[in-house]
Design a protein around this motif. Structure first.
Motif, mmCIF file in Angstrom:
data_model
loop_
_atom_site.group_PDB
_atom_site.id
_atom_site.type_symbol
_atom_site.label_atom_id
_atom_site.label_comp_id
_atom_site.label_asym_id
_atom_site.label_seq_id
_atom_site.Cartn_x
_atom_site.Cartn_y
_atom_site.Cartn_z
ATOM 1 N N VAL A 32 0.838 -1.192 0.000
ATOM 2 C CA VAL A 32 0.000 0.000 0.000
ATOM 3 C C VAL A 32 0.877 1.247 0.000
ATOM 4 C CG1 VAL A 32 -1.751 1.290 1.280
ATOM 5 C CG2 VAL A 32 -1.888 -1.188 1.147
ATOM 6 N N LYS A 33 1.963 1.219 0.762
ATOM 7 C CA LYS A 33 2.875 2.367 0.796
ATOM 8 C C LYS A 33 3.509 2.584 -0.569
ATOM 9 C CE LYS A 33 3.955 2.178 5.678
ATOM 10 N NZ LYS A 33 5.005 2.091 6.693
ATOM 11 N N SER A 34 3.857 1.506 -1.243
ATOM 12 C CA SER A 34 4.428 1.610 -2.575
ATOM 13 C C SER A 34 3.408 2.159 -3.568
ATOM 14 C CB SER A 34 4.938 0.247 -3.031
ATOM 15 O OG SER A 34 5.542 0.329 -4.284
ATOM 16 N N LEU A 35 2.155 1.738 -3.430
ATOM 17 C CA LEU A 35 1.091 2.251 -4.295
ATOM 18 C C LEU A 35 0.859 3.744 -4.055
ATOM 19 C CD1 LEU A 35 -1.548 -0.610 -4.238
ATOM 20 C CD2 LEU A 35 -0.178 0.137 -6.170
ATOM 21 N N ARG A 36 0.962 4.184 -2.814
ATOM 22 C CA ARG A 36 0.806 5.608 -2.519
ATOM 23 C C ARG A 36 1.870 6.442 -3.222
ATOM 24 N NH1 ARG A 36 -3.275 6.661 0.454
ATOM 25 N NH2 ARG A 36 -3.957 5.293 2.114
ATOM 26 N N MET A 37 3.034 5.837 -3.464
ATOM 27 C CA MET A 37 4.104 6.523 -4.193
ATOM 28 C C MET A 37 3.919 6.378 -5.701
ATOM 29 S SD MET A 37 7.239 5.471 -1.678
ATOM 30 C CE MET A 37 8.473 5.965 -2.821
ATOM 31 N N GLY A 38 2.939 5.566 -6.131
ATOM 32 C CA GLY A 38 2.624 5.436 -7.559
ATOM 33 C C GLY A 38 3.400 4.363 -8.284
ATOM 34 N N GLU B 183 10.899 0.988 -0.650
ATOM 35 C CA GLU B 183 12.324 1.158 -0.368
ATOM 36 C C GLU B 183 12.668 0.924 1.092
ATOM 37 O OE1 GLU B 183 11.590 4.888 -1.583
ATOM 38 O OE2 GLU B 183 11.488 4.256 -3.677
ATOM 39 N N LYS B 184 11.808 1.371 1.997
ATOM 40 C CA LYS B 184 12.098 1.265 3.427
ATOM 41 C C LYS B 184 11.426 0.054 4.059
ATOM 42 C CE LYS B 184 12.411 6.210 3.481
ATOM 43 N NZ LYS B 184 11.755 7.452 3.812
ATOM 44 N N GLY B 185 10.972 -0.890 3.250
ATOM 45 C CA GLY B 185 10.219 -2.014 3.774
ATOM 46 C C GLY B 185 11.050 -3.191 4.211
ATOM 47 N N ASN B 186 12.293 -3.268 3.825
ATOM 48 C CA ASN B 186 13.251 -4.350 4.078
ATOM 49 C C ASN B 186 12.617 -5.738 4.125
ATOM 50 O OD1 ASN B 186 12.352 -4.444 6.831
ATOM 51 N ND2 ASN B 186 13.815 -2.874 7.391
ATOM 52 N N ILE B 187 12.542 -6.405 5.265
ATOM 53 C CA ILE B 187 12.079 -7.797 5.317
ATOM 54 C C ILE B 187 10.575 -7.935 5.142
ATOM 55 C CG2 ILE B 187 14.002 -8.536 6.749
ATOM 56 C CD1 ILE B 187 11.997 -8.547 9.125
ATOM 57 N N PHE B 188 9.838 -6.835 5.237
ATOM 58 C CA PHE B 188 8.385 -6.904 5.145
ATOM 59 C C PHE B 188 7.878 -6.852 3.709
ATOM 60 C CE2 PHE B 188 9.295 -5.054 9.328
ATOM 61 C CZ PHE B 188 8.772 -6.064 10.119
#
Length: 155
Positions: free
Chosen positions: A36-42, A69-74
């Protein structure tokens, strides 16, 4: 009542070129937090994606959501199959038409509706080469008439 805002994330223009879209449905997608965070960045692509029913459920395959980018193991696999959320009667109707009439399911666009991620899927029939040529000719003709109209209005 408050108006729901929609923000477009990804669009599949090629679907309208390759298919006659006869019916559209809005579905939710099962996602994880970093997606979802990646989608918010488009960061999403639906150009190569396709939708297929499986065991009474509908999944979207090959929809690429870039890792956060900041999601690492997740972070999850960017191309993993994702379940679509539809009502049971919509799923039954779609599965019946896909099986009997030879239709296919195509993702059209991905967008935020309020805080929820939605995908618009289209029930389409494939175009033949001559159908595509007719569409291109119509677009060229419309573009030409608009150009002529613009030139006439300038003088």
């Amino acid at each position: 009542m408050a108006k729901e805002s929609t923000k477009l994330i990804a669009n599949n223009k090629k679907a309208y070129h390759d298919y006659f879209i006869e019916d559209t449905y809005e579905a939710g997608i099962v996602l994880h937090g970093t997606e979802v965070k990646s989608l918010r960045m488009g960061h999403c692509s639906v150009k190569e994606a396709f939708i297929r029913p499986d065991d009474g459920e509908i999944f979207v395959y090959q929809m690429h959501i870039s890792p956060y980018e900041k999601g690492n193991i997740f972070n999850k696999d960017p191309l993993r199959p994702r379940k679509l959320l539809l009502h049971r009667n919509e799923i039954n109707k779609i599965m019946g038409q896909v099986a009997v009439k030879g239709y296919t399911l195509v993702p059209l666009k991905v967008y935020f509706k309020g805080s929820l991620v939605k995908i618009e899927i289209g029930l389409g029939r494939g175009k033949k080469l001559y159908d595509k040529r007719q569409d291109i000719a119509k677009k060229d003709q419309r573009r030409e008439t608009e150009r002529d109209f613009k030139v006439k209005n300038l003088y």
